[in-house]
Each structure stands twice: as structure tokens, then as C-alpha cells.
Design a protein around this motif. Structure first.
Motif, mmCIF file in Angstrom:
data_model
loop_
_atom_site.group_PDB
_atom_site.id
_atom_site.type_symbol
_atom_site.label_atom_id
_atom_site.label_comp_id
_atom_site.label_asym_id
_atom_site.label_seq_id
_atom_site.Cartn_x
_atom_site.Cartn_y
_atom_site.Cartn_z
ATOM 1 N N ILE B 203 0.867 -1.189 0.000
ATOM 2 C CA ILE B 203 0.000 0.000 0.000
ATOM 3 C C ILE B 203 0.890 1.221 0.000
ATOM 4 O O ILE B 203 1.823 1.334 0.807
ATOM 5 C CB ILE B 203 -0.924 -0.022 1.231
ATOM 6 C CG1 ILE B 203 -1.924 -1.165 1.132
ATOM 7 C CG2 ILE B 203 -1.646 1.299 1.387
ATOM 8 C CD1 ILE B 203 -2.627 -1.485 2.418
ATOM 9 N N LYS B 230 -4.349 7.554 7.285
ATOM 10 C CA LYS B 230 -5.153 7.010 6.197
ATOM 11 C C LYS B 230 -5.728 5.674 6.602
ATOM 12 O O LYS B 230 -5.068 4.875 7.285
ATOM 13 C CB LYS B 230 -4.317 6.848 4.928
ATOM 14 C CG LYS B 230 -3.886 8.185 4.374
ATOM 15 C CD LYS B 230 -3.156 8.067 3.064
ATOM 16 C CE LYS B 230 -2.843 9.462 2.533
ATOM 17 N NZ LYS B 230 -2.119 9.436 1.275
ATOM 18 N N TRP B 232 -7.417 2.160 5.224
ATOM 19 C CA TRP B 232 -7.431 1.350 4.008
ATOM 20 C C TRP B 232 -8.326 0.147 4.210
ATOM 21 O O TRP B 232 -8.385 -0.401 5.314
ATOM 22 C CB TRP B 232 -6.024 0.855 3.658
ATOM 23 C CG TRP B 232 -4.981 1.936 3.667
ATOM 24 C CD1 TRP B 232 -4.278 2.366 4.751
ATOM 25 C CD2 TRP B 232 -4.535 2.696 2.557
ATOM 26 N NE1 TRP B 232 -3.412 3.365 4.397
ATOM 27 C CE2 TRP B 232 -3.551 3.590 3.045
ATOM 28 C CE3 TRP B 232 -4.856 2.725 1.202
ATOM 29 C CZ2 TRP B 232 -2.894 4.494 2.220
ATOM 30 C CZ3 TRP B 232 -4.183 3.618 0.391
ATOM 31 C CH2 TRP B 232 -3.233 4.497 0.883
ATOM 32 N N ASP B 233 -8.986 -0.255 3.159
ATOM 33 C CA ASP B 233 -9.783 -1.480 3.208
ATOM 34 C C ASP B 233 -8.909 -2.618 2.692
ATOM 35 O O ASP B 233 -8.605 -2.690 1.505
ATOM 36 C CB ASP B 233 -11.047 -1.316 2.349
ATOM 37 C CG ASP B 233 -12.037 -2.421 2.620
ATOM 38 O OD1 ASP B 233 -11.609 -3.488 3.095
ATOM 39 O OD2 ASP B 233 -13.236 -2.211 2.363
ATOM 40 N N LYS B 236 -10.522 -5.237 0.231
ATOM 41 C CA LYS B 236 -10.739 -4.788 -1.143
ATOM 42 C C LYS B 236 -9.413 -4.611 -1.864
ATOM 43 O O LYS B 236 -9.334 -3.883 -2.855
ATOM 44 C CB LYS B 236 -11.502 -3.471 -1.146
ATOM 45 C CG LYS B 236 -13.010 -3.633 -1.148
ATOM 46 C CD LYS B 236 -13.643 -2.298 -1.462
ATOM 47 C CE LYS B 236 -15.151 -2.388 -1.472
ATOM 48 N NZ LYS B 236 -15.731 -1.040 -1.555
ATOM 49 N N GLY B 237 -8.364 -5.183 -1.310
ATOM 50 C CA GLY B 237 -7.073 -5.101 -1.982
ATOM 51 C C GLY B 237 -6.367 -3.797 -1.712
ATOM 52 O O GLY B 237 -5.629 -3.296 -2.556
ATOM 53 N N GLY B 238 -6.606 -3.235 -0.525
ATOM 54 C CA GLY B 238 -5.852 -2.031 -0.159
ATOM 55 C C GLY B 238 -6.408 -0.766 -0.752
ATOM 56 O O GLY B 238 -5.668 0.103 -1.198
ATOM 57 N N GLN B 239 -7.722 -0.641 -0.779
ATOM 58 C CA GLN B 239 -8.324 0.568 -1.318
ATOM 59 C C GLN B 239 -8.375 1.636 -0.230
ATOM 60 O O GLN B 239 -8.673 1.336 0.930
ATOM 61 C CB GLN B 239 -9.736 0.233 -1.786
ATOM 62 C CG GLN B 239 -10.327 1.281 -2.667
ATOM 63 C CD GLN B 239 -11.771 0.972 -2.997
ATOM 64 O OE1 GLN B 239 -12.457 0.278 -2.256
ATOM 65 N NE2 GLN B 239 -12.222 1.445 -4.132
ATOM 66 N N LEU B 240 -8.097 2.868 -0.614
ATOM 67 C CA LEU B 240 -8.124 3.952 0.364
ATOM 68 C C LEU B 240 -9.570 4.250 0.748
ATOM 69 O O LEU B 240 -10.415 4.498 -0.109
ATOM 70 C CB LEU B 240 -7.468 5.205 -0.215
ATOM 71 C CG LEU B 240 -7.439 6.411 0.712
ATOM 72 C CD1 LEU B 240 -6.554 6.158 1.910
ATOM 73 C CD2 LEU B 240 -6.974 7.653 -0.037
ATOM 74 N N LEU B 241 -9.840 4.216 2.037
ATOM 75 C CA LEU B 241 -11.203 4.470 2.492
ATOM 76 C C LEU B 241 -11.371 5.948 2.827
ATOM 77 O O LEU B 241 -12.302 6.610 2.393
ATOM 78 C CB LEU B 241 -11.476 3.615 3.722
ATOM 79 C CG LEU B 241 -12.905 3.189 3.942
ATOM 80 C CD1 LEU B 241 -13.377 2.318 2.805
ATOM 81 C CD2 LEU B 241 -13.027 2.447 5.256
ATOM 82 N N SER B 243 -8.902 9.590 4.119
ATOM 83 C CA SER B 243 -7.617 10.193 4.465
ATOM 84 C C SER B 243 -7.889 11.356 5.402
ATOM 85 O O SER B 243 -8.645 12.260 5.080
ATOM 86 C CB SER B 243 -6.941 10.667 3.179
ATOM 87 O OG SER B 243 -5.786 11.380 3.513
#
Lengths: 830, 520
Positions: B203, B230, B232-233, B236-241, B243
Motif C-alpha cells: 500500500i 489514512k 485502508w480497506d 478490497k485489496g488495499g483501497q483507500l477508504l 484520508s
């Protein structure tokens, strides 16, 4: 056919004069209201009957002392009418000739009544005369035998009272009291000092006489009540004083036995005095508005107070509030304008002080009263009270915005309140309160009507004399733990060259906002709040503005002070047309393109209805009424009305109502008054069972036993059966004589009913059928068309409009139907 | 017929900080205890088992503190150089720490000497921790590598050299014994699975990562670096939720509260911010004396321990719940007394007698109902109402003014009462919400008592005070207007748009100038 202008709305008529109430029995309440006498049911508060026939204001009503089912009424048109109020029919009309201002019917006077008339040749001088009611045969009689009893009396009903058993009459005027003894023909005069010492004011305001003793109670302008005794002697008279009221005593009433005295005034407190010596008194406070008059029922069980705001309160004998009869509440000043609630289609305007009333036009009832100011109202003259001045509803009626301000000129305590309609409680709940939204008086307020788009937030615009207009938006609180999800806050403040903002209006699609600043109309984009363009038609300030609707939405209409009506085209930004008219009211119809404009010129109001795209008016009604029309509102109809004439097509979708400066609510209608009356008001509940008293129980038992004995003896069985079984005869006996068909018609029915049919069953069936028919006289009114043509009787004493068909009165129709039915059955029996 | 309507007391929205449930909760700590350590505190870790001791790593020592002790109850000092990141095992019996020399030491809580020593890192080790199976240790060092160690044999299982800079933070998954996360100064957070040879997820944080945190559910990952926190989900493969940028200096440490509802972050800007994990809004914040390096919260949020760069350890204990004890003393009628008979449903033959609900009115309302103006005013001039709820006093004054009886209510008072009245007016007249009413009151008082001025020294003093207060307020308003004028000029030069904007500013900020016509 023609439109009747300036019809008063039935019941909604705001009685301009003090209406007079009286209880004939404990069950009915009679009340003079405008040109009518109304009969109310005490138990249901319903208007049972509306008796019309006088051509002018009814000034007095009195029960016939010799027949308690009859009523005398007098009117400014110079006639006294004797009514049978159970059936609502006039029995006799006596024409006196001059204006009648008050009426008294003491029991001692055999065949005469007393009225107050203006003295001939002198202005503002009145005299009490006795009128001999001639016993003639016809309905309309002349009563010219007048004999003057007292001279120089007050014009009001309250200024004269008759003493016990009619032995003397008392009249008060200014500071003078005069008593005239009929037997001795002696006139005693007493007067109080005119000096206003220590805030005292000895002017008389009302007078009543004790029902059993020689005692007179008078009310005074400074709130004192004086009880006079021993007034047979000119010198040795005495009086005692009761003082509680701080302002004028409006009316007094003795209870039936004379043990208690009731008084009321501006304080809107009903005071009950028990004993003059001990000064013991009871109060019924906070009755809502000043008490105008008090009357006590003949059996003493109830009393009622009539208030200045057109309301009647019925009060138990133990001084407990029982119920109130109210139509349109009359407020001192309708500042809010006439607004239509989109949810209930009710007319919304100022009601009780600080309240907003929702008045249903169809049922002539107040739906509810919303307390806006939520402060104790002090009934006292000269106070700076805060009251409701502006009201606006959002398009769907979910939001209500109200503005209240105190009467102070320099520093009005302004409050803007936003109310949300809660489905759970079915009423408006306060959402946001904004203190001092503007620094000076708020002149106008409107919501952006956005019906289609749900996403757009609601917008409210207020204009003020502090030279700005403000835009308020609904803000949703994103915090999930917050107490309230939405609230309102200011979004934009706009001004134009420091002119006072006077009016505001949104275009139909909500994209443009028009705000008038004195002489100029400015147009603003409702998204970016940019000034788009300005219109001006000097000289004269803009009085009203409105946008055209539907196909005419590209036009903006404005009326100016100096008598110009202008129509601007928004696409070309140019003046389309203008007319020279002194427009007071400009009201667009929400359901069509039509705009109603009321002009005021040389002491008459005229109505113009026009479409903005053509300068020629669609409809013109000159001389709509003599009073100045202040407000108007279009109320949408439930279903479009079928209007044959092209001239009145604009009345198809909605109805136009006006409010005049004398606070009378009027409408334009293509129908006559009689047609618009609800059928329920035409049927008096004759069959109401009498009151259950111990006596009636005893008597009932006795009668029951008697009838039992009768049947045991076997007498009159047949007769009894017939009494029950023939509704035709019953109907015949109950129907007023003047509406019955000719005797030759009735003869056969009558004889038929006397015959004993062989099969009892068939007779019963007939009876059933007749009853069924009479239950739904409305449904088959079309069928009656042919019958009506058959009987070409001209019964129309009223103006018949619309389709020209002579309709028979209900009772005649009923009768005719009965004739047909009974005839056949009788033949078939043979 | 309507009932009496009580006087409406204008509620004014409180300015400043909004009181929420959170502020009340987080304010419920006693004044902090300060403990001086030998050097900057780089790690604080609470023992997961009662009595919840905590290990503080500072300089070359690890101190173990008890719950209320101000002195360390135990010290591990077998380090030649600085020690780093002492961390408890899940059962609270073992403690592991890295050090400047690159060795990792494992201690028994009861012992003194290290049980095991793991050697393999060539540079200082700032990150050590246990995997959730309790038998393995992960570590990250300044040699850019992240290693996995076996405790029984004290040997290295695997070494990942994927980071391109110092590995300074990390944490292990509580759900999966093979997963751990490291954050590095190369701006990345890497997720490792012990069963694979390389990282399973990378990430990009965008700044040198100072701290990482995994939610108990294992689905969300929080990383802190630079000024940013930050979320992160991971699933979901490290998606930014989301910031969060609420600090204005580097965020150094992260921590979750015991319920997992709130996230705490400490920063070099001397603040600890508390976020709601549902809305990710700051719900509360703490201020500290110096830059914060480490932060820990004990189970049940009993204690907040913050370590700072100057070596001070700041310990805050929660106040004991006091409400319960008091309510026990005062015995109130049982609940059933109130509901007695309320639930009874009337039967058909029952005759119901409705009892009118008795409305409780305040004393001044009762007096106002019976039109006793002077007494009503007396009632609201009593100290508790006058001092704590001045709005009630002012509301009654306004009501009296509306009824036209204010003048008679103010008149006929003795020295003491006039003194009381004037004290109140002089103190409150400058508050904008009371000004309109109190100006009228002050006007009337001066009118009424003008003939007797000079008879009482106390009253004269109060009059002077009133004049002073009003004079000050006028000066203040004048100054404000001057500032406003200057700002208007500035705005006018900056705004391209027309005068409408100016108008907006003017009416928003403008406050009423007190009428100058009244002076004591």
C-alpha cells in the motif's frame, strides 16, 4: 345566468354587529348573525337552520313569551318577523317602517312588543316605542300603531331592560338612568357625576334587571358594577358598587333565580358575583377574546358568552367551560393575508391573538388553531402585543414559515419560525426559531415552490424594510447523533442600492427570484444569486408582483402605487403592456394562467381577471362591492366544476375568495346561496328526544302505563296502528302549509290513509318504501326533472341561475313521490 | 378556553465547543501524573492481562509500571545501547524488545535476564512483535529487512528484504497467525504472509510511515505518516477508504480504544486527536506540553499514557464513577409507586373519572398568572436564578415590559434591592442577547431613582459601574466597526464580484451599537 358578486359565505359571514343570542330550550341556541338568524344545536354545535328573510342586519331576537316555539326578530329593514324556528318558517311579518335597533318582548305586554327606533327629524336620538301587533289574517301585516314610551334612549340592545313582570322599564344613556313605571306612569331620572375622578368613568355601558326583585344592575365604562335599589323614590334611592373589571363592563346577566350576577368585559374573564354584600365571586378566566354579551338559558343550566371574535362559548352553570361554537374567527387585523394550506385546502389566516386558524370553507368550521406566538395574551388596551404578520407554506404543505412581531414601531421583536408537519402527531411542530431575522419589519416572505424535483433543497426568501432580502436554506445535520436532522440557516443576503425590499416572488420553475425594491423590480438567479436584470415603471413604488404561470411563465406582472399595472416580458426584458388601474390586490391562480386583480377606485372595488399574454381582460366585474377589498385567494376546487358560460371558465379549477376591510369573507359563485347550503342545515332534528329529567321519567312511565291500559281495554287499537303506520299523514301534518299542494291532491291521500287495508303487510311495505325514498332525496334529483316540468309552479323567490329549470322544494318532491306510491298501492289493494 | 401559558425563556445556543457525549466521556480523566524518563519514550505497551501493567521503552531501559504506581515496579536494563519497541505477548508473560545494536531480546516478566536473544539484523531494530500463535516473533530493522523468528529455537525462519528504507512500524493480525504488516520510510505499508516467500500486498501511503494499526476485525488498516492518517480497506485489496488530515505535524502514533469505536492519533504537534470510526470526524482532542512520540490506552480506557520527546511520561487515570454512590444514599420511591394503577384498563361497565393533570408552574409564573408584577420580579432576582440563569430574569423583565407593568415593578425598592438590580444590569447589559431588554430596564431605573441619587453611596457606586460598563462597550463597538471598515476595503479590492458580497459580510458581522442616549 350571471355570476353573483359579493355574496357572503354562509356562516363564514363575520357578524359586523353584536349578534344576539338566546336559548329557547336548553337544546337550541339562537343567534342573529348578519341578515340571518341561526339555530344551533347545543349538544352538537351544528348549525341546524339558517333563517333568512330580512333584507338588512338583524338587530334583535326575542322569544315569544306566550309561545316558546316562536321567535320575534327585528331588523334594520324596518320589519319584525315572527318565526317558527323549529321549522324555520316565517309565520308573520310586521312592517313598522323605520329602522329598528333593538327589540324587547316582556311577558306582561299582551299583543305588543317594544322596539327602539330613531326619532324622526333628529339625528342620533332614539326612542323606545311600543308596537301593537295587529292580529290580521295574512302573512304580511302593517304595524303602524306606535306609542312612544321613552325618549332619548341608547341605541344598543344593552341600554334598555325591563323589570320584573314588566312593571317598569330602565334605560341608560351616558351618565343618566331613567326608570319608567307603567302602572303609575311615573318617570324617575337619576344621574351620576360626569367628572372623571381618579380614573373613574361613570358612563353606563349596560343595564339588566333582577328577575324577581326590584333591583337594577348597571355596568360602567370604568369597570364598576352598580346595583340600584329603592328607585321608586326619586331621592331615597340607594346603590352599591361591585368593582373587579379594570375596563368597560360589556354585558351583565342575572341568573334565572336572580341569585347570581354574571359580568364580562375586555379582560375575557367571566365573573360570577354571588352576593353583593360579601363580594364573593368566581372567575372563568382566559376565554380567548373580549366578551361582547352574555345570555342565560331559560332553565338556568347553561349560559353562553358571545365574543368579539365571532365565537360563542357555552358554559355550564357551575362555571365550567362546556363547548364553543366557532366559524371563522374574527381577528382585529388580518395581517397574514389569505393563504391556502396545500394539504387541507383550508383557508389560513390570523385567528385568536397569536394563533393561526385553519378554516375549512366547505364545512364552515375551524379545523384547528395553531399557537404560533406561545405567549400569554393579556387582554388590555394599549399594550404592545406581538402578533403573527406573515405566513407561507411550502408547495406540499410540509413546511410552514411564520413571522411574528410586536406592535412597536422602532424595535419590533421579530421572530421567524419554521414549522414542520409531523405525520405522527398530525400537526405542525416547531423546527427552527430565528430571533431578529431582519433589523426592521419583514415585508414579504415566500417559499420556492418546487414540486417536481425532490433533491433541490427548500428555499425561503424574506424581504425586510432594512433594505435587504435574505435567503434561508434548509441544512441537514450530518451528525448521526444530532437531536434534529434538519434546521434552517441564512444562505445569502442581497440588497439593491439600499432601497427597502417590499415584495418577493419565485417564478414557477423556481429558477428566478423577483424582489421589488421600492420603484424597481430586480430579478435574481436562484442558484448563483446573481442579479440578472431590473425593471422599473416610474413613478410609484411597486405594490405587488407576481409571475405568470403555465403558458404565460415568461411574463412578470407588477402593480405600482400610482395606479399602473405592468406586464414585462422576461425573454425580451421589455414592457409588454401596461394599464392604468389602481390595483390593490394581485392574485395569480395556482392552477391556471389567470390572474385576478382587484382595483379600488372612487369607493368601489372592481375585479379584473386577465391572462398575462393578452392585455384584454378575460372578465371584468365592476362594482364588486362597496367595501375596499384587502385580500384575495384562489382556493382550488376538489373537482373541476362544469361551467357552461365561457365568461366564467376561469372559475372552473378554483374559487376566488375576498376579504374586505370590514372583515367580511366573500366569494364569487355561479350558484345562488340556497343551492350552496349543505343539506344537513336544512333538516332540523325535530325528532330529538326531550331531555331526560326526573319529571319526564315519571311522566313517561305514567303514559306508558296508560297506553297499556288502552290496549287492554281494546279501545282505539285501530287508531293507534294508523298513527304509527301512515307516514304520509304524519308528513302531511308536519309539512308547512304554504308548501303543500292543493287540497284536492291531499284529500285522496288523507282518505286512503284512513282506510283499513286488508293486508297489513302491504301497508307496512309501502311505509318502508316511503321512508327509504325520503332518506335519499338527493340521489334522484335528475329523475325529478320530468315531474318538475309537469308541475309548473313558480316557487322561485330566489334568483335562479345556471340551468334554467324550476325546481320544486324538497318537501314538495317528497310529497309527490308519496302520492305516486300510495296511489298504486291503494289500487292494487283493490 | 386555554390554560395559562408560561413565560417563554429564550434559549440561546452556547457558543464555543459543543458538548457531546464524547467530550463528556473524554473529559472524565483526572489531572495527569508526570513521570520523568531518561530519554525520549519510543514505545508504551499495556499488558493484555490484569492488572494491566505497562512497559515503557525509553533510552536503554524498559520500565514496567503498575496501574497507580509512580515508580517502576520492574526494570529491564540489560541493553548496551538504546532499546526499542518493548511489546507484550498476548498472555502478558513474555516481553520482546529490539535494540540499537540489532539484537532482539526476549524477557520473562518475572525474570531479569533475557530468555532468548535473536541475532540477525545488522542495523538497529525498531519494530518487534509477536504473531498471534505466540511462538513466533516478527521484526523490522533499519537494514530494510523484515524478519520472522522462531521463539523455541531462537532461529530466523524467513527474512523479507522488500522495503527500500528503514522499517519502523508494524503489527500482527489477531485473526490470522501468519499475517503481519510492516510500515517503512519508503512510503509503503507491506502485508506479509509467513507461508509465502514475498509480501502479499503493498500500500502506497505517500509519506514515511510512522505507525500502522489493524482493526480487530482485520478488515481495515490504519497507517500514519507525514501529516496524514489514512484508513485502508484490506479486503478490497488495499483501497483507500478515508484520508484524515487533522494534524499539522507528523503523526507518530496510533491507537484504538477498547471498544474499537474511537481511533486516537498522537502527533509532533502536541495533540492527541480522537476520531469516531463511523464518521471519521474528530470528536475530541487533547493538548500536551511537547511533541508526542508514543501513546497507549489501557483496556476499558482506564488510563491514557502518552510518551513525549523530552522523556516525560504523561499518565491520565479515569475518574471513578461517582453517580452511583450518591444515588444510593438518597432513597427515592420505587418505580412501582409511580406506575401503580396506570396500566389498569377500564372495563366496559366502569365509570371513568378523569383527573386533570396538574401542571407545575415556576414561582414567577404563578405570580405572573395572578398579575403580581413586583413579586414576580422579586422571585427572579433571587441569587440562584439571577446568577445561574440570567435569561430567566431577563425573560420575566421582558414579559413585564410587554404587560406595561415593568416601571411599577421596578419602583418602590429599597437600597439593597436597587443595589441588587443595578449589579445585575451593569453585569449583563453588554451581553448582546440581553441588551435590548436591559437597556430599557436601566433607562427606567435611572428615571425612577433619579430624585434620590446621592442618598446612598452603594447605589451611586453601582450607577458609576453601569456607566463604565456601557462606555467600555461603546469603545469596543467603535473599534470593531473600524476593523470592519478596514476589512471591507480589503474585500472590495480582492473581490471581482459586485457589492452583493460586501453586503453579506457586513450584515453577518455587524453587531448592534448600544444606544448612546443612556448613561448612568
Amino acid at each position: 345566468a350571471g355570476v353573483r358578486g359579493g355574496l357572503r359565505v354562509p356562516g363564514g359571514a363575520r357578524a359586523p354587529s353584536p349578534a344576539v343570542t338566546t336559548f329557547p330550550l336548553c337544546r337550541y341556541l339562537l343567534c342573529a348573525s348578519g341578515d340571518f338568524v341561526k339555530v344551533y344545536s347545543v349538544s352538537t354545535e351544528e348549525t341546524l337552520r339558517l333563517m333568512g328573510g330580512h333584507a338588512d342586519l338583524v338587530t334583535g331576537i326575542q322569544l315569544n313569551p306566550h309561545n316558546h316555539m316562536q321567535l320575534y326578530s327585528c331588523s334594520l329593514d324596518g320589519s319584525i318577523k315572527l318565526w317558527d324556528f323549529m321549522d324555520g318558517i316565517p309565520i308573520k311579518t310586521f312592517t313598522v317602517g323605520s329602522r329598528l335597533l333593538a327589540l324587547y318582548t316582556p311577558a306582561s305586554a299582551e299583543d305588543s312588543v317594544f322596539v327602539v327606533i330613531p326619532k324622526k327629524g333628529e339625528r342620533d336620538t332614539f326612542q323606545l316605542v311600543s308596537v301593537k301587533l295587529t292580529k290580521g289574517a295574512g302573512q304580511d301585516l302593517e304595524a303602524r300603531e306606535l306609542s312612544v314610551v321613552l325618549d332619548g334612549v341608547g341605541a344598543s340592545m344593552k341600554h334598555i331592560a325591563f323589570g320584573r313582570e314588566g312593571a317598569y322599564v330602565v334605560s341608560v344613556k351616558e351618565v343618566n338612568l331613567q326608570v319608567y313605571f307603567f302602572k303609575r306612569k311615573q318617570l324617575n331620572r337619576f344621574s351620576l357625576s360626569t367628572m372623571k375622578t381618579k380614573g373613574g368613568d361613570n358612563h353606563f355601558s349596560c343595564v339588566v334587571c333582577h328577575p324577581t326583585e326590584d333591583c337594577i344592575a348597571t355596568g360602567h365604562a370604568d369597570g364598576k358594577i352598580r346595583l340600584w335599589r329603592n328607585f321608586h323614590h326619586r331621592k331615597e334611592y340607594t346603590y352599591s358598587t361591585l368593582h373587579w373589571h379594570h375596563d368597560i363592563v360589556m354585558d351583565l346577566a342575572f341568573s334565572v333565580e336572580g341569585t347570581r350576577l354574571l359580568s364580562g368585559g375586555v379582560e375575557s374573564v367571566l365573573v360570577q358575583w354571588h352576593n353583593e354584600s360579601s363580594c364573593q365571586k368566581d372567575f372563568l378566566p382566559r376565554l380567548g377574546s373580549p366578551i361582547e354579551s352574555i345570555s342565560v338559558s331559560s332553565d338556568g343550566a347553561l349560559c353562553c358568552t358571545l365574543h368579539t371574535d365571532n365565537r360563542i362559548t357555552i358554559i355550564n352553570s357551575n362555571l365550567r367551560f362546556s363547548r364553543s361554537i366557532q366559524g371563522l374567527i374574527k381577528s382585529r387585523d388580518v395581517k397574514t393575508g389569505l393563504v391556502v394550506d396545500p394539504r387541507t385546502k383550508a383557508l389560513v389566516l390570523n385567528g385568536e391573538p397569536g394563533h393561526l386558524q385553519f378554516y375549512c370553507l366547505q364545512s364552515d368550521q375551524q379545523l384547528f388553531s395553531l399557537d404560533i406566538v406561545q405567549r400569554q395574551y393579556i387582554h388590555q388596551a394599549g399594550l404592545k402585543q406581538s402578533d403573527l404578520v406573515k405566513v407561507a407554506f411550502s408547495a406540499r404543505g410540509t413546511w410552514l414559515a411564520t413571522v411574528e412581531e410586536s406592535e412597536e414601531v422602532t424595535d419590533p421583536e421579530l421572530q421567524l419560525k419554521l414549522w414542520f408537519y409531523s405525520e405522527e402527531t398530525q400537526s405542525f411542530e416547531l423546527n427552527t426559531r430565528i430571533n431578529t431575522p431582519h433589523d426592521n419589519h419583514i415585508t414579504d416572505m415566500c417559499f420556492r415552490d418546487m414540486d417536481e424535483v425532490e433533491d433541490d433543497p427548500l428555499i425561503l426568501v424574506t424581504t425586510g424594510r432594512d433594505c435587504v432580502f435574505k435567503v434561508w436554506v434548509m441544512v441537514e445535520d450530518t451528525d448521526p447523533e444530532a437531536h434534529q436532522s434538519v434546521s434552517w440557516s441564512c444562505d445569502f443576503v442581497g440588497s439593491y442600492h439600499n432601497y427597502q425590499a417590499t415584495n418577493c416572488c419565485f417564478s414557477e420553475d423556481g429558477s428566478l427570484l423577483a424582489v421589488s425594491f421600492e420603484e424597481t423590480v430586480t430579478l435574481w438567479d436562484s442558484v448563483t444569486w446573481d442579479l440578472k436584470c431590473t425593471f422599473c415603471h416610474p413613478p410609484g413604488n411597486i405594490r405587488n408582483i407576481c409571475f405568470g404561470r403555465l403558458t404565460c411563465s415568461k411574463y412578470l406582472i407588477g402593480a405600482t402605487d400610482y395606479g399602473f399595472l405592468c406586464c414585462w416580458n422576461l425573454l425580451t426584458c421589455a414592457l409588454e403592456w401596461s394599464a392604468h388601474l389602481n390595483i390593490v390586490v394581485l392574485q395569480p391562480d395556482p392552477l391556471s394562467e389567470h390572474i385576478a386583480a382587484v382595483s379600488w377606485l372612487s369607493k368601489e372595488s372592481s375585479l379584473f381577471v386577465f391572462k398575462p399574454n393578452e392585455p384584454r381582460p378575460v372578465y371584468v366585474q365592476r362594482n364588486l362591492c362597496k367595501e375596499k377589498i384587502l385580500l384575495a385567494a384562489f382556493v382550488p376546487r376538489d373537482e373541476p366544476e362544469t361551467i357552461s358560460s365561457e365568461k366564467y371558465l376561469w372559475l372552473r379549477r378554483s374559487q376566488l375568495f375576498f376579504l374586505t376591510d370590514t372583515q367580511e369573507l366573500m366569494t364569487l359563485s355561479t350558484k345562488s346561496l340556497e343551492e350552496r347550503l349543505t343539506p344537513s342545515s336544512k333538516q332540523l332534528a325535530v325528532e330529538e328526544s326531550p331531555l331526560v329529567t326526573p319529571f319526564s321519567l315519571l311522566l313517561g312511565k305514567h303514559r306508558h302505563q296508560q297506553s297499556k291500559e288502552d290496549t287492554d281495554l281494546g279501545k282505539l287499537v285501530v287508531h293507534n296502528k294508523h298513527e304509527q303506520a301512515s307516514p304520509a299523514v304524519k308528513e302531511l301534518l308536519h309539512t308547512p302549509a304554504h308548501v303543500l299542494p292543493s287540497a284536492s291532491f291531499l284529500c285522496t291521500i288523507f282518505i286512503n290513509s284512513l282506510l283499513i287495508s286488508k293486508e297489513n303487510k302491504s301497508a307496512e311495505e309501502v311505509a318502508d318504501e316511503v321512508e327509504m325514498e325520503s332518506e335519499k332525496p338527493e340521489d334522484d334529483s335528475e329523475e325529478e326533472g320530468d315531474v318538475a316540468e309537469m308541475e309548473q309552479e313558480d316557487t322561485s323567490h330566489m334568483e335562479l341561475l345556471g340551468e334554467v329549470t324550476c325546481k320544486l322544494s324538497k318537501s314538495q318532491e317528497k310529497e309527490l313521490r308519496k302520492i305516486r306510491k300510495t296511489d298504486y298501492s291503494w289500487i292494487s289493494a283493490f | 378556553m386555554a390554560a395559562y401559558k408560561p413565560v417563554v425563556v429564550q434559549a440561546c445556543p452556547k457558543l464555543g465547543e459543543k458538548i457531546t457525549q464524547d467530550t463528556l466521556y473524554w473529559r472524565g480523566y483526572k489531572t495527569p501524573v508526570q513521570i520523568k524518563e531518561f530519554g525520549a519514550v519510543n514505545k508504551i505497551d499495556f499488558s493484555p492481562v490484569p492488572p494491566y501493567n505497562y512497559a515503557v521503552t525509553a533510552s536503554s531501559r524498559i520500565h514496567i509500571y503498575g496501574r497507580y504506581s509512580q515508580e517502576p515496579i520492574k526494570t529491564f536494563s540489560r541493553f548496551r545501547d538504546a532499546a526499542y519497541g518493548a511489546t507484550y505477548r498476548d498472555d502478558g508473560r513474555l516481553l520482546v524488545a529490539g535494540s540499537e545494536d540489532g539484537n532482539i531480546r526476549l524477557f520473562d516478566i518475572s525474570g531479569r535476564a533475557p530468555l532468548r536473544q535473536f541475532e540477525g539484523h545488522t542495523k538497529p531494530v525498531h519494530l518487534v512483535g509477536f504473531l498471534s500463535d505466540k511462538y513466533r516473533i516478527f521484526s523490522g530493522g533499519d537494514d530494510y529487512s523484515a524478519n520472522l523468528w522462531d521463539i523455541p529455537s531462537a532461529t530466523e525462519i524467513i527474512s523479507y528484504s522488500e522495503h527500500a528504507d528503514y522499517v519502523r512500524c508494524g503489527c500482527a493480525s489477531k485473526l490470522n497467525a501468519d499475517v503481519f504488516i510492516t510500515g517503512s520510510y519508503d512510503h509503503t505499508v507491506k502485508l506479509f504472509d509467513a507461508r509465502t516467500k514475498s509480501s502479499v500486498m503493498t500500500i502506497e501511503h505517500g509519506h514515511p510511515v510512522e505507525s500502522v494499526l489493524l482493526f480487530p476485525s482485520g478488515g481495515l488498516l490504519v497507517s500514519a505518516g507525514g501529516r496524514y492518517v489514512k484508513v485502508w480497506d484490506v479486503l478490497k485489496g488495499g483501497q483507500l477508504l478515508v484520508s484524515l488530515k487533522n494534524h499539522h505535524k507528523t503523526v507518530t502514533c496510533l491507537c484504538l480504544n477498547s471498544s474499537g469505536q474511537r481511533l486516537l492519533s498522537g502527533s509532533l504537534d502536541r495533540h492527541v486527536k480522537i476520531y469516531s470510526t463511523t464518521s471519521y470526524k474528530v470528536v475530541h482532542s487533547f493538548n500536551y506540553a511537547t511533541s508526542i512520540l508514543s501513546l497507549a490506552l489501557s483496556p476499558e480506557d482506564e488510563t491514557i499514557v502518552v510518551g513525549m520527546t523530552n522523556g516525560v511520561l504523561n499518565v491520565k487515570h479515569r475518574k471513578p464513577e461517582e453517580g452511583n454512590e450518591k444515588s444510593q444514599k438518597k432513597r427515592q420511591p420505587a418505580y412501582r409507586t409511580y406506575v401503580k394503577g396506570r396500566t389498569y384498563m377500564p372495563k366496559q361497565e366502569d365509570f371513568c373519572v378523569s383527573k386533570p393533570v396538574k401542571r407545575v408552574l415556576r414561582k414567577y409564573d404563578k405570580l405572573l398568572r395572578s398579575f403580581q408584577s413586583s413579586k414576580a420580579l422579586d422571585a427572579v432576582l433571587e441569587p440562584p436564578i439571577m446568577v445561574h440563569t440570567p435569561e430567566v430574569t431577563v425573560a420575566v423583565m421582558q414579559e413585564l415590559h410587554r404587560r406595561g407593568t415593568l416601571r411599577s415593578a421596578l419602583a418602590g425598592r429599597d437600597e439593597k434591592q436597587v443595589n441588587l438590580l443595578l449589579t445585575f444590569v451593569a453585569r449583563r447589559v453588554i451581553e448582546p442577547r440581553f441588551t435590548p431588554v436591559l437597556v430599557t430596564v436601566a433607562d427606567m431605573i435611572t428615571d425612577i431613582y433619579q430624585p434620590v441619587v446621592g442618598q446612598s453611596a452603594i447605589v451611586d457606586k453601582q450607577f458609576l459601574k453601569l456607566r463604565e460598563a456601557i462606555g467600555k462597550e461603546i469603545d469596543y463597538q467603535e473599534e470593531l466597526l473600524e476593523v470592519l471598515g478596514m476589512m471591507d476595503t480589503l474585500f472590495a479590492t480582492f473581490t471581482k464580484k459586485r457589492d452583493t458580497y460586501l453586503e453579506e459580510n457586513k450584515s453577518n458581522d455587524l453587531t448592534e451599537i448600544i444606544e448612546t442616549d443612556m448613561n448612568g
